[in-house]
Scaffold this motif. Structure first.
Motif, PDB file in Angstrom:
ATOM      1  N   GLN A 196       1.298   4.103  -2.657  1.00 16.70           N
ATOM      2  CA  GLN A 196       0.949   5.261  -2.517  1.00 16.70           C
ATOM      3  C   GLN A 196       2.029   6.235  -3.491  1.00 16.70           C
ATOM      4  O   GLN A 196       2.275   7.775  -3.716  1.00 16.70           O
ATOM      5  N   LYS A 227       0.475  -0.857   0.426  1.00 20.73           N
ATOM      6  CA  LYS A 227      -0.234  -0.077   0.141  1.00 20.73           C
ATOM      7  C   LYS A 227       1.093   1.204  -0.219  1.00 20.73           C
ATOM      8  O   LYS A 227       0.564   1.920  -0.902  1.00 20.73           O
ATOM      9  N   LEU A 240       4.889   9.103   3.289  1.00 13.41           N
ATOM     10  CA  LEU A 240       4.471   9.855   2.178  1.00 13.41           C
ATOM     11  C   LEU A 240       4.421  10.905   2.116  1.00 13.41           C
ATOM     12  O   LEU A 240       3.931  11.919   0.772  1.00 13.41           O
TER      13      LEU A 240
END
Length: 476
Positions: A25, A21, A324
């Motif tokens: 991202q 995941k 992120l």
């Protein structure tokens, strides 16, 4: 029309970023290249990581590249007694043979030839330069006497640097060779070699690549030793890219020297038409904070304005709290800076007229210059080896560089290059038909729209896949 950043982002994979995941991202947020740091990676984990990156990349159709970064010789001291410290003026002995437990009077180092290689008057820097030792004498076998010039507390297994010493240790350790062979078999896109000192260091790694692969994986020379800076011209002749590794370089040289060395290395890489990466402490405060410091923002911006192909994140994405957010922040800085008219790069026409590549080089130069003059929205080139992509990218045109190739092996590799977006294309009916088809691909992918001018570079005859010899301007 699609607008994408041209300066590439390299993110190091680690515990903070190893999930499917998070990787997805990060790719969507602006990561172009993932770095696998073999200093901290085990082989079974590396295989899983590479497989996962490739699966996510296929799903997103992004051509994300992978760099395998070899550890190189890690010079470390041995175990130390608790609360050990060195005081200025103290005399200590350094043993390179017996793995003794160190204290305030003695220590062990893991480099067997240190006593032989080091000379009186040279320095040893412990723990990233926090402690400085000056060599008083050596028996040229296994014992060294040193004086503490700058003291401090010291813990077990800390690294040490030898800024003045010409060492006999190869930058390719047994571990590096094993790691390189694994990376080659896993078909990574780039290999990075740590602690390069001379041309022969790169050549040794290239031999290993040639022995284990039909395809020569390009090698990035990590510039982090004073010797490498001194020998940069010969190193460039055998390297496919440079990395300005400012961490160790900043320990072994005065910090005030690093900015000009960075600019010098970027300029030399551009002249050689190879990519250059700026690394270390780009956004280090974001390992713990959601916001960078103003100094870090300026550092990233200046690296972009210097002409770097890519900026690299290390601990920020491997072990930091906010991988992120770091990607979003650095992408924002790049997008705001890279199209500034304050950026000026020296673009001189190729002069090596006797070179077999002179025509191709000249056409690539002319394409980049003309694209700026006529405000073309893209330069599209066909390539099998990737050569024209390297050339056009290095001229830093103000437009997209769209690269079409039937060679699947270089599709992801080219994603490191400034401004380059690669597409798979294997139709070679005729020059006219090919130009029509690749322009349609660019249009469908929203890099072009109706009325745009595009510069197309091809070779004639098209089916020979020879050197680029044709430039034409199309209007969509």
């Amino acid at each position: 029309m699609k607008k994408i950043k041209k300066t590439k982002i390299i993110a190091t994979i680690g515990p903070s970023s190893s999930s499917s995941k998070t990787m997805e991202q990060m790719m969507l947020g602006g990561v172009d290249v993932f770095r696998i740091n073999f200093s901290h990676a085990k082989h079974n984990e590396v295989k899983k990581t590479i497989k996962l990156i490739r699966e996510i990349d296929k799903k997103l159709s992004l051509n994300t590249a992978i760099i395998a970064d070899l550890q190189g010789p890690k010079l470390r001291i041995g175990k130390m007694e608790k609360n050990s410290s060195f005081n200025k003026g103290d005399k200590i002995t350094i043993n390179s043979k017996s793995q003794l437990v160190g204290n305030s009077k003695k220590l062990y180092v893991n480099y067997k030839n240190l006593a032989k290689d080091i000379k009186e008057g040279e320095n040893i820097l412990l723990d990233d330069g926090k402690i400085i030792l000056k060599i008083l004498s050596t028996n040229k076998r296994d014992l060294i006497t040193a004086e503490v010039i700058q003291g401090g507390n010291i813990d077990s297994n800390k690294g040490f640097n030898l800024p003045n010493t010409k060492i006999s240790l190869s930058p390719l350790t047994e571990k590096d060779i094993e790691d390189a062979i694994l990376a080659i078999k896993e078909k990574v896109d780039w290999l990075a070699l740590s602690f390069v000192r001379s041309k022969s260091d790169i050549e040794d790694l290239l031999k290993i690549i040639d022995q284990n692969s039909e395809y020569r994986i390009p090698v990035i020379a990590k510039i982090e030793k004073p010797e490498a800076v001194k020998n940069i011209d010969e190193i460039i002749t055998v390297s496919s890219g440079l990395m300005v590794a400012r961490g160790d370089l900043g320990v072994e040289l005065e910090s005030s020297e690093i900015p000009l060395i960075q600019k010098k290395l970027v300029a030399k890489a551009k002249k050689a038409r190879i990519p250059v990466i700026i690394a270390t402490q780009m956004m280090e405060s974001m390992m713990e904070s959601l916001s960078p410091t103003r100094a870090e923002v300026n550092d990233v911006a200046n690296s972009v304005m210097d002409g770097a192909d890519a900026v690299m994140l290390s601990g920020e994405t491997s072990v930091g709290k906010y991988p992120l957010e770091v990607i979003k922040t650095i992408s924002s800085i790049i997008n705001k800076v890279e199209n500034s008219n304050l950026i000026s790069l020296a673009n001189k026409r190729p002069k090596d007229k006797k070179s077999k590549r002179y025509i191709t080089k000249s056409i690539c130069f002319s394409a980049a210059k003309m694209a700026n003059d006529i405000k073309a929205k893209a330069i599209s080139t066909l390539t099998h080896s990737g050569y024209t992509a390297f050339q056009i990218s290095s001229w830093r045109p103000s437009t997209h560089v769209l690269v079409f190739t039937s060679n699947k092996r270089i599709l992801t590799q080219l994603n490191l290059l400034w401004g380059v977006k690669a597409f798979f294309y294997d139709g070679f009916e005729s020059t006219d038909r090919t130009v029509e088809q690749i322009n349609r691909i660019a249009l469908d992918n929203k890099f072009l729209q109706k009325g745009d001018k595009v510069i197309n570079l091809t070779s004639m005859p098209i089916d020979k896949k020879g050197m680029t010899n044709t430039l034409r301007i199309s209007e969509i």
